[in-house]
Scaffold this motif. Sequence first.
Motif, mmCIF file in Angstrom:
data_model
loop_
_atom_site.group_PDB
_atom_site.id
_atom_site.type_symbol
_atom_site.label_atom_id
_atom_site.label_comp_id
_atom_site.label_asym_id
_atom_site.label_seq_id
_atom_site.Cartn_x
_atom_site.Cartn_y
_atom_site.Cartn_z
ATOM 1 N N ALA A 1 50.469 47.415 29.806
ATOM 2 C CA ALA A 1 50.136 47.353 31.234
ATOM 3 C C ALA A 1 49.831 45.922 31.659
ATOM 4 O O ALA A 1 50.268 45.481 32.732
ATOM 5 N N ALA A 2 49.097 45.172 30.835
ATOM 6 C CA ALA A 2 48.783 43.786 31.176
ATOM 7 C C ALA A 2 50.050 42.941 31.253
ATOM 8 O O ALA A 2 50.202 42.105 32.162
ATOM 9 N N TRP A 3 50.959 43.150 30.332
ATOM 10 C CA TRP A 3 52.229 42.412 30.338
ATOM 11 C C TRP A 3 53.042 42.755 31.586
ATOM 12 O O TRP A 3 53.574 41.876 32.254
ATOM 13 N N ALA A 4 53.126 44.039 31.908
ATOM 14 C CA ALA A 4 53.908 44.462 33.077
ATOM 15 C C ALA A 4 53.295 43.943 34.374
ATOM 16 O O ALA A 4 54.014 43.487 35.268
ATOM 17 N N ILE A 5 51.959 43.977 34.476
ATOM 18 C CA ILE A 5 51.294 43.498 35.692
ATOM 19 C C ILE A 5 51.468 41.996 35.856
ATOM 20 O O ILE A 5 51.713 41.493 36.958
ATOM 21 N N ALA A 6 51.368 41.261 34.759
ATOM 22 C CA ALA A 6 51.462 39.803 34.839
ATOM 23 C C ALA A 6 52.898 39.313 35.003
ATOM 24 O O ALA A 6 53.138 38.292 35.649
ATOM 25 N N LYS A 7 53.854 40.023 34.464
ATOM 26 C CA LYS A 7 55.228 39.534 34.411
ATOM 27 C C LYS A 7 56.093 39.983 35.587
ATOM 28 O O LYS A 7 56.954 39.249 36.034
ATOM 29 N N PHE A 8 55.859 41.205 36.095
ATOM 30 C CA PHE A 8 56.779 41.801 37.057
ATOM 31 C C PHE A 8 56.073 42.175 38.360
ATOM 32 O O PHE A 8 54.877 42.442 38.384
ATOM 33 N N ASP A 9 56.862 42.217 39.439
ATOM 34 C CA ASP A 9 56.439 42.817 40.690
ATOM 35 C C ASP A 9 57.179 44.151 40.808
ATOM 36 O O ASP A 9 58.405 44.190 40.784
ATOM 37 N N PHE A 10 56.435 45.226 40.926
ATOM 38 C CA PHE A 10 57.059 46.547 40.975
ATOM 39 C C PHE A 10 56.272 47.446 41.903
ATOM 40 O O PHE A 10 55.116 47.170 42.242
ATOM 41 N N ARG A 11 56.922 48.516 42.313
ATOM 42 C CA ARG A 11 56.304 49.489 43.192
ATOM 43 C C ARG A 11 55.192 50.206 42.421
ATOM 44 O O ARG A 11 55.397 50.674 41.305
ATOM 45 N N GLY A 12 54.016 50.302 43.017
ATOM 46 C CA GLY A 12 52.886 50.949 42.364
ATOM 47 C C GLY A 12 52.025 49.999 41.546
ATOM 48 O O GLY A 12 51.134 50.441 40.830
ATOM 49 N N LYS A 13 52.276 48.705 41.640
ATOM 50 C CA LYS A 13 51.505 47.721 40.869
ATOM 51 C C LYS A 13 50.031 47.746 41.296
ATOM 52 O O LYS A 13 49.141 47.716 40.445
ATOM 53 N N SER A 14 49.783 47.823 42.589
ATOM 54 C CA SER A 14 48.399 47.842 43.053
ATOM 55 C C SER A 14 47.703 49.138 42.650
ATOM 56 O O SER A 14 46.510 49.134 42.342
ATOM 57 N N LEU A 15 48.433 50.238 42.627
ATOM 58 C CA LEU A 15 47.857 51.501 42.170
ATOM 59 C C LEU A 15 47.484 51.430 40.687
ATOM 60 O O LEU A 15 46.423 51.909 40.277
ATOM 61 N N LEU A 16 48.334 50.809 39.890
ATOM 62 C CA LEU A 16 48.055 50.645 38.467
ATOM 63 C C LEU A 16 46.826 49.766 38.243
ATOM 64 O O LEU A 16 45.957 50.104 37.437
ATOM 65 N N THR A 17 46.725 48.660 38.960
ATOM 66 C CA THR A 17 45.556 47.792 38.795
ATOM 67 C C THR A 17 44.282 48.480 39.288
ATOM 68 O O THR A 17 43.215 48.299 38.701
ATOM 69 N N THR A 18 44.410 49.289 40.328
ATOM 70 C CA THR A 18 43.247 50.052 40.801
ATOM 71 C C THR A 18 42.814 51.069 39.754
ATOM 72 O O THR A 18 41.616 51.230 39.498
ATOM 73 N N ALA A 19 43.761 51.759 39.137
ATOM 74 C CA ALA A 19 43.431 52.737 38.099
ATOM 75 C C ALA A 19 42.787 52.066 36.890
ATOM 76 O O ALA A 19 41.905 52.644 36.245
ATOM 77 N N ILE A 20 43.201 50.835 36.604
ATOM 78 C CA ILE A 20 42.606 50.105 35.482
ATOM 79 C C ILE A 20 41.200 49.631 35.830
ATOM 80 O O ILE A 20 40.293 49.665 34.992
ATOM 81 N N ASP A 21 40.986 49.219 37.076
ATOM 82 C CA ASP A 21 39.677 48.709 37.500
ATOM 83 C C ASP A 21 38.661 49.802 37.799
ATOM 84 O O ASP A 21 37.457 49.534 37.813
ATOM 85 N N LEU A 22 39.101 51.011 38.046
ATOM 86 C CA LEU A 22 38.207 52.090 38.457
ATOM 87 C C LEU A 22 37.061 52.358 37.480
ATOM 88 O O LEU A 22 35.918 52.501 37.920
ATOM 89 N N PRO A 23 37.289 52.412 36.172
ATOM 90 C CA PRO A 23 36.154 52.645 35.265
ATOM 91 C C PRO A 23 35.092 51.550 35.302
ATOM 92 O O PRO A 23 33.937 51.794 34.984
ATOM 93 N N PHE A 24 35.466 50.349 35.712
ATOM 94 C CA PHE A 24 34.484 49.279 35.814
ATOM 95 C C PHE A 24 33.652 49.402 37.085
ATOM 96 O O PHE A 24 32.534 48.907 37.155
ATOM 97 N N ALA A 25 34.194 50.059 38.101
ATOM 98 C CA ALA A 25 33.502 50.200 39.371
ATOM 99 C C ALA A 25 32.608 51.431 39.421
ATOM 100 O O ALA A 25 31.591 51.432 40.100
ATOM 101 N N VAL A 26 32.990 52.494 38.727
ATOM 102 C CA VAL A 26 32.231 53.737 38.742
ATOM 103 C C VAL A 26 31.398 53.810 37.462
ATOM 104 O O VAL A 26 31.901 53.595 36.368
ATOM 105 N N SER A 27 30.149 54.132 37.620
ATOM 106 C CA SER A 27 29.246 54.239 36.474
ATOM 107 C C SER A 27 29.732 55.317 35.507
ATOM 108 O O SER A 27 30.165 56.392 35.923
#
Length: 125
Positions: free
Chosen positions: A63-89
């Motif tokens: 996921a880190a490689w895909a986010i850093a290397k490519f622009d694709f549909r759903g990229k912001s959704l993927l980063t949000t899903a990755i960040d969600l556990p850090f935001a919610v206790s």
Amino acid sequence: MTVVFLGLFLVLPLFTVFLQAFSKGLGVYTAAIREPAALAAIRLTLLVAAISVPLNAVFGVTAAWAIAKFDFRGKSLLTTAIDLPFAVSPVVSGLIFVLLFGAHGPSGRGSRSTTSGSSSRCRAS
């Protein structure tokens, strides 16, 4: 300042956990660890860790490689899903899972049998 932070948020809770674990003595602690339920819980924890750590590493690097290397549909959704556990206790997340999947939640199967069995005993003759 860093030493104070580590002391308050890492060392003090860890010390408290060990203090409570050994409060009744080493013999009681070792007897509790040797119980079948405790051994089953330890085995399950080690099994889940052995499965989830490599999977997290593979999918995380991918996921880190895909986010850093490519622009694709759903990229912001993927980063949000990755960040969600850090935001919610984790406590809130655990509570949500218990409320949803626990015995008395919408998907719980034991709620009807537990309440019907106890209510029949409580009736007055």
